[in-house]
Design an enzyme around this catalytic site. Structure first.
Site, PDB file in Angstrom:
ATOM      1  N   GLY A  69       0.798  -1.209   0.000  1.00 22.33           N
ATOM      2  CA  GLY A  69       0.000   0.000   0.000  1.00 22.33           C
ATOM      3  C   GLY A  69       0.834   1.263   0.000  1.00 22.33           C
ATOM      4  N   ARG A 107       2.012  11.151  -8.778  1.00 23.88           N
ATOM      5  CA  ARG A 107       1.415  11.369  -7.454  1.00 23.88           C
ATOM      6  C   ARG A 107       2.229  10.716  -6.339  1.00 23.88           C
ATOM      7  NH1 ARG A 107      -5.144  11.580  -8.050  1.00 23.88           N
ATOM      8  NH2 ARG A 107      -5.217  12.446 -10.145  1.00 23.88           N
ATOM      9  N   ARG A 136      -0.904  -8.607  -3.717  1.00 24.61           N
ATOM     10  CA  ARG A 136      -0.934  -7.572  -2.681  1.00 24.61           C
ATOM     11  C   ARG A 136      -0.205  -8.073  -1.455  1.00 24.61           C
ATOM     12  NH1 ARG A 136      -2.442  -4.317   1.195  1.00 24.61           N
ATOM     13  NH2 ARG A 136      -3.876  -4.973   2.834  1.00 24.61           N
ATOM     14  N   ASP A 178      -1.614  -6.667  14.006  1.00 25.04           N
ATOM     15  CA  ASP A 178      -2.437  -6.396  15.185  1.00 25.04           C
ATOM     16  C   ASP A 178      -3.290  -7.627  15.486  1.00 25.04           C
ATOM     17  OD1 ASP A 178      -2.347  -3.147  15.605  1.00 25.04           O
ATOM     18  OD2 ASP A 178      -2.219  -3.699  13.488  1.00 25.04           O
ATOM     19  N   ARG A 204       7.176   1.810   1.175  1.00 24.33           N
ATOM     20  CA  ARG A 204       7.449   0.371   1.268  1.00 24.33           C
ATOM     21  C   ARG A 204       7.771  -0.200  -0.102  1.00 24.33           C
ATOM     22  NH1 ARG A 204       3.496  -2.194   5.024  1.00 24.33           N
ATOM     23  NH2 ARG A 204       4.869  -1.144   6.493  1.00 24.33           N
ATOM     24  N   ARG A 225       8.029  -5.637  13.104  1.00 23.67           N
ATOM     25  CA  ARG A 225       7.212  -5.506  11.903  1.00 23.67           C
ATOM     26  C   ARG A 225       8.065  -5.695  10.645  1.00 23.67           C
ATOM     27  NH1 ARG A 225       2.276  -2.145  10.698  1.00 23.67           N
ATOM     28  NH2 ARG A 225       2.170  -1.928  12.952  1.00 23.67           N
ATOM     29  N   SER A 240      -0.704  -5.582   5.676  1.00 24.95           N
ATOM     30  CA  SER A 240      -0.890  -5.955   7.076  1.00 24.95           C
ATOM     31  C   SER A 240      -2.361  -6.236   7.341  1.00 24.95           C
ATOM     32  CB  SER A 240      -0.393  -4.844   8.000  1.00 24.95           C
ATOM     33  OG  SER A 240      -1.081  -3.630   7.726  1.00 24.95           O
TER      34      SER A 240
END
Length: 262
Positions: free
Chosen positions: A21, A44, A88, A208, A25, A221, A91
């Site tokens: 996303g 963008r 994709r 989470d 990253r 993470r 998280s």
């Protein structure tokens, strides 16, 4: 050729795109994992890089957050750039008790609270599913890498935060239906892939634990995500092997149909 959201030339995008996303990253994946990575899109600030992993061309490009965003980027990649596979990587908030922080989820299906699918004008309820070819090859890659994965249904939500004081109870209802975790993009990606007859898979790292209210620490993470990225890239290699095999079979079938000259 370009689109409103992608300035890359057609030949600069690989057949498989790894899609996190976050644009940062995307840059981290390209610099950490890919060989000879080149920036091919920065419209963008949504960065896309193409390089190689184990000699297989791979593009890494960000999707932004939410179904409208990944809907735009995956649509253009499938339709305008003739991409075959989108994986994709992201998280998820886990809903099942046996899921721990840093566990990896392969989203076999994606329930959703979004109206995204209604834009396709169907008079029923479409069930967005992962491509079985990719899912089975990813499962094999996980076994080869010694990774335990959880395979099942996830929830693609339009909301990261809820404006209503019902989040905990709603999570329990989804948990009861066997939903492994909550994320925000898979249902739109799977729907676009189905529409264009392409392949898609969502691989998630548990950041989470929503039932136990646990959260992954920043340094852990990075470690957990590295395993997920390697798994996605190895799946890309297996999908390229599958594509090459199909090309060889098509070529062989074509040669068998040739009529020899007198």
């Amino acid at each position: 050729m370009s689109t409103p959201h992608n300035e890359a030339s057609v030949n600069s995008i690989a057949k498989t795109v790894i899609m996190p996303g976050d644009p940062k990253r995307s840059k981290w994946i390209a610099e950490t994992f890919l060989k000879d990575a080149v920036l091919v899109n920065d419209v963008r600030g949504v960065q896309g890089y193409t390089g190689t992993w184990k000699d297989v061309p791979v593009t890494v490009m960000a999707s932004g957050m939410g179904m409208p965003s990944i809907g735009i980027y995956s649509w253009e990649l499938y339709n305008d750039y003739d991409v075959d596979n989108i994986i994709r990587v992201g998280s998820a908030g886990a809903l099942q008790d046996d899921l721990k922080l840093m566990d990896i989820i392969l989203a076999q299906g994606a329930c959703t609270t979004s109206n995204y699918i209604n834009n396709f004008g169907i008079s029923g309820t479409f069930a967005p599913l992962a491509d079985f070819r990719m899912l089975s090859r990813c499962t094999k890659a996980a076994k080869e890498n010694g990774l335990k994965v959880h395979i099942g249904n996830v929830l693609s939500s339009d909301n990261f935060y809820s404006a209503f004081d019902r989040g905990d109870q709603e999570n329990l209802e989804w948990k009861r239906l066997g939903i492994l975790g909550v994320e925000m993009e898979a249902a739109a990606l799977y729907t676009n892939a189905a529409y264009f007859g392409k392949h898609a898979l969502c691989i998630l790292t548990v950041s989470d634990q929503l039932i136990r209210q646990e959260r992954l620490e920043a340094e852990k993470r990075q470690i957990g995500f590295s395993k997920m990225i390697t798994l996605a890239l190895d799946t890309a290699v297996k999908m390229e092997e599958y594509r090459q095999r199909l090309l060889c079979e098509d070529a062989q079938s074509a040669s068998e149909l040739e009529i020899p000259e007198e």
